[in-house]
Design an enzyme around this catalytic site. Structure first.
Site, short mmCIF file in Angstrom:
data_model
loop_
_atom_site.label_atom_id
_atom_site.label_comp_id
_atom_site.label_asym_id
_atom_site.label_seq_id
_atom_site.Cartn_x
_atom_site.Cartn_y
_atom_site.Cartn_z
N GLU B 60 27.40 37.32 37.46
CA GLU B 60 28.39 38.38 37.30
C GLU B 60 28.21 39.16 36.00
OE1 GLU B 60 29.09 35.41 38.47
OE2 GLU B 60 29.80 35.86 40.50
N HIS B 129 40.57 31.99 43.57
CA HIS B 129 40.13 33.11 44.42
C HIS B 129 41.30 34.02 44.80
CE1 HIS B 129 36.65 30.46 45.03
NE2 HIS B 129 35.99 31.49 45.50
#
Lengths: 319, 334
Positions: B60, B129
């Protein structure tokens, strides 16, 4: 064999970096810098000089918190550098960025950065864009060995090798991440093996030998330009002073310091130039006088420039 | 007008901007062959090829860093971070780098970068999440934060974000991808920094963004049945924040409830509530109320997850309390 101008320019650049940083330290002690955050690269000049001399005008670079040498070696305007450090509107960042945030987009210098390793991402992205556009540019990412234990280095090295990006990773290994010795920071000290693990050549070079650095950089940059992907260069050098002001580096062995200082890259190169008959003591004296003049002019320019303003800070939050 | 889903609206925005501007490209995890974890980029690899729809390794930080570097030297990247929770792995690149470059370097550099991501509950995806982290990003000077609630806004705002010369956090909601709404076939954009009155009303302003706009609209519908007229204002962009529209609405209704899925504690609702009260204290009929999630790691258990975030019932209840309390005070003083 390099031509005389190139050889003399290398010497000039190294001396300009050294004397500029000595002046910066003097200005710091006089309380004239707008921020006391300031890291000098005295002892490491051969790396910035050798690598930048191997770059083409269209190439990009990113730099570190210890970045005076990189922007000077890239041909940065000393007036704007000193103006920046003195907090003047004419500085590279309009006087608000200071020592750690020098930048000159016109020269392909995409900024020095206060976060160790943070700019390696930007360098990789510039190289990605060059690769997508096939524009023939190469990006050089300078960083210290401290950055090699940051996650971003791993992610960037992996991506750059995977996509054969035109980038050269230049680790200026000055042996200490603030106080932590390189030997205490990682188990694998071979740049060859570190590079190999990512699928790129890793080349170690004597960072106190400007000609050796230049040769290695020329090869790595050429390789990148041919589309063959990145290279990791490990330039072994030494930070002659502390990490920053107020760091007498008590964590370093004094014998080690003396031994390293004996390998001053400027003196080593001067001896080489004398030996080869390329410069004489008189040439060196004249060059020193010219450097002193350039620095004095930059300081004068900076001191006569208007101070940075909060208004301009407010204007630049968004583009 | 034709109706399409939120994810299709986003895909149209990407496709149209990529057709319009060859500098636009997409980089992220599983955006190419897989078509995006939430299928937003489906088909774009086939249409634009691997140099413009780039499948990146699971990294990321460098996904954002590479997009940022490309943006600095002339690209117009759209980086996808699959879940906003994973943006934590790229925080240096977003906060210290992307947000800072323009201002820090005295305006020399621009970072025209869009970071598309999604957040929120609704799929039992659990504490790593499902978080709602918009307040973190809105707090960073130099970042724009956009949170569309409808397909129309999603398309129009994404196009504006791609054309913007600044880093934009474009935060979608995982519960909205299948939502259908009217989207014109003709070219349009929605400006960043402008809130939208989604339903006019007179007695109370329900201020929301992202999926909570729909909760607010449902609550307004229910309140109308008991004679309370609620105005619903969709903030749409948290930074820059359109306080003018919020102030105009609350000046009219004299009551406001701010609703978001993120936990109330330290949430963006506090910013809105405080700003309204600083400026409208004298005309407010009741304190501005905040409704948001509980300050807990989100449970993956679907039934528990539902209880953690605000629903229509809570909104209706709070409005009744505000209006009821006022009626009670009036009758006491009478």
């Amino acid at each position: 064999m390099e031509d005389r101008d190139t050889l003399v320019n290398l010497y000039y650049t190294m001396v300009l970096i050294r004397r500029t940083e000595e002046k910066i330290l003097e200005l710091l002690l006089q309380g004239k810098l707008a921020s006391s955050m300031c890291h000098v690269s005295i002892g490491q000049e051969a790396v910035a000089t050798g690598v930048c001399s191997a770059m083409q005008p269209q190439d990009y670079l990113t730099s570190t918190h210890r970045g005076h040498g990189h922007i000077i070696a890239r041909g940065g305007d000393l007036r704007r550098i000193i103006a920046e450090l003195l907090g003047r509107e004419t500085g590279y960042c309009k006087g608000r960025g200071g020592s750690m945030h020098l930048v000159d987009v016109q020269l392909g210098h995409l900024g020095s950065n206060g976060i160790v390793g943070g700019h390696i991402g930007i360098a990789t992205g510039a190289a990605l864009w060059s690769s997508l556009q096939n524009d023939g540019r190469v990006t050089v990412a300078f960083f210290g060995e401290g950055a090699m234990t940051e996650g971003i280095f791993h992610e960037a090295a992996n991506m750059a090798a995977l996509w054969r990006l035109p980038i050269v990773f230049v680790c200026e290994n000055n042996q200490y991440a603030m106080s932590l010795p390189w030997t205490h920071a990682t188990a694998e000290h071979s740049f060859a093996r570190k590079g190999e693990a990512y699928g790129m050549p890793g080349i170690e070079v004597d960072g106190q030998d400007v000609l050796a650095v230049r040769q290695v950089a020329l090869q790595a940059i050429e390789r990148a330009r041919r589309g063959e992907g990145p290279t990791l260069i490990g330039a072994q050098t030494y930070r002659f002073l502390g990490h920053s002001r107020g760091d007498p580096s008590p964590y370093r062995d004094k014998e080690e310091e003396a031994r390293q200082r004996a390998r001053d890259p400027i003196r080593l190169y001067q001896e080489h130039l004398f030996r080869e008959g390329i410069m004489t003591q008189a040439d060196v004296d004249a060059l020193e006088a010219k450097v002193a003049e350039v620095i004095a002019d930059a300081v004068r320019f900076a001191e006569e420039s208007p101070p940075a303003t909060l208004d301009s800070v407010l204007e630049d939050v968004f583009a | 007008m034709r109706r399409i889903r939120y994810r299709e609206a986003l895909r149209e925005a990407l496709r149209e901007e990529m057709q319009r501007d060859p500098r636009v490209f997409v980089i992220g995890e599983d955006v190419g062959r897989y078509g995006g974890a939430y299928a937003v980029t489906q088909g774009l690899l086939q249409e634009f090829g691997p140099k413009r729809i780039i499948d990146a390794p699971m990294s990321e930080a460098i996904i954002v860093g590479a997009a940022l570097g490309a943006a600095v030297v002339g690209g117009r990247p759209v980086a996808e971070i699959m879940y906003i929770d994973f943006a934590t792995l790229a925080m240096d690149q977003i906060v210290n780098q992307a947000a800072k470059l323009h201002g820090m370097f005295g305006g020399q550099l621009k970072a025209p970068l869009v970071i598309r991501t999604q957040q929120g509950t609704g799929r039992g995806a659990g504490p790593q999440h499902s978080q709602s982290l918009e307040a973190w990003f809105a707090h960073v000077p130099g970042l724009k934060v956009v949170m569309p609630a409808t397909p129309y806004d999603a398309k129009g705002l994404l196009k504006s974000a791609i054309r913007d010369d600044n880093p934009v956090m474009f935060i979608e909601h995982k519960g909205l991808y299948a939502l259908e709404g009217e989207v014109p076939e003709d070219e349009y954009t929605v400006p960043i920094g402008v809130a939208d009155v989604k339903r006019p009303g007179n007695n109370v302003t329900l201020i929301a963004y992202s999926n909570m706009v729909h909760t607010a609209l449902a609550a307004a519908q229910e309140l109308s049945q008991i004679g309370i007229s609620a105005e619903v204002v969709d903030v749409r962009t948290l930074a820059p924040l359109d306080m003018d529209t919020l102030i105009a609405s609350v000046t009219k209704t004299r009551r406001a409830v701010v609703i978001h899925e993120a936990s109330v504690f330290g949430g963006f609702g506090a910013e809105i509530a405080a700003s309204l009260q600083e400026r409208l204290f004298d005309i407010l009929a009741a304190p501005v109320r905040r409704l948001g999630g509980l300050h807990v790691p989100l449970p993956a258990h679907s039934q528990l997850e539902k209880q953690v975030v605000p629903g229509v019932t809570q909104v209706v209840q709070v409005v009744k309390e505000m209006i009821g309390a006022e009626v009670a005070v009036r009758s006491t003083s009478a």
